[in-house]
Design an enzyme around this catalytic site. Sequence first.
Site, short mmCIF file in Angstrom:
data_model
loop_
_atom_site.label_atom_id
_atom_site.label_comp_id
_atom_site.label_asym_id
_atom_site.label_seq_id
_atom_site.Cartn_x
_atom_site.Cartn_y
_atom_site.Cartn_z
N GLU A 50 37.26 51.47 43.51
CA GLU A 50 37.85 52.45 44.43
C GLU A 50 38.53 53.61 43.73
O GLU A 50 38.78 54.65 44.34
CB GLU A 50 38.88 51.75 45.35
CG GLU A 50 40.28 51.57 44.78
CD GLU A 50 40.42 50.42 43.80
OE1 GLU A 50 41.56 50.04 43.50
OE2 GLU A 50 39.40 49.90 43.30
N HIS B 189 37.93 47.90 39.43
CA HIS B 189 38.42 48.81 40.47
C HIS B 189 37.36 49.86 40.83
O HIS B 189 37.37 50.98 40.31
CB HIS B 189 39.68 49.52 39.99
CG HIS B 189 40.89 48.65 39.98
ND1 HIS B 189 41.68 48.45 41.08
CD2 HIS B 189 41.44 47.91 38.98
CE1 HIS B 189 42.68 47.62 40.77
NE2 HIS B 189 42.55 47.28 39.51
N CYS C 250 40.52 43.30 42.35
CA CYS C 250 41.51 42.95 41.34
C CYS C 250 42.45 41.87 41.89
O CYS C 250 42.05 40.73 42.05
CB CYS C 250 42.23 44.20 40.86
SG CYS C 250 43.08 44.00 39.26
#
Length: 217
Positions: A168, A166, A88
């Site tokens: 993660e 994202h 990001c």
Amino acid sequence: MEVVVVRHHEEDSAGFIGAAFEARGARLSTILFPKEGRLPDLDGVAHIVLLGSTCSVYDEGEARAWIDEELAWLRRADAAGVPVLGICFGAQMLAATFGGTVEHAGSQEIGWVMVDTEDPELIPPGPWLEFHHDRCLPPAGATVLARNDLGVQAYRLGRHLAVQFHPEVDGDQFRLWLDAGGRRPCRPARRICAADRRRGLTPNAVAGSVSFPRPRG
């Protein structure tokens, strides 16, 4: 194998990405920048993971100093041969570091979306969690790996990998984001996947019942 994780907000973590590195024997070293001081030396660092931010790469004011410091650190990492995974805001920082452009996307993209991928084994089509309002125009020499109507969603630049979404974030971290300060209403993602619909997250349901913090870059 030492992996440096740079986060910019206390509620952020390396999440699934950190767990994947640790499963391969890596030792994670995490810094909250700029709150916890200077970025670390690069001696012995095998990889860098650069997480999101509510700031934009082009912000001025008090954020400008630490953003410029981080850009310079990324240039040193590249010179030292350390690969960076930019997520990001991290993807946008990589673009800015090497001559690309970061701009406001004109709308926000928040929610789970599909992407059009050029390399499904490296970047599956999703759904991926998006939480941003900026987009990057990668520098010359970058290989675009995925995109959607809003812009580039993943690219490779030399040894570095950048993703706008994202990978993660787990459920606990997403809840922390929603509980963070600075909430304001915003438009939901322009694409809602079938899994969201099964959970009742239709565009109307999201728009009518959820307010989000400022997108995280």
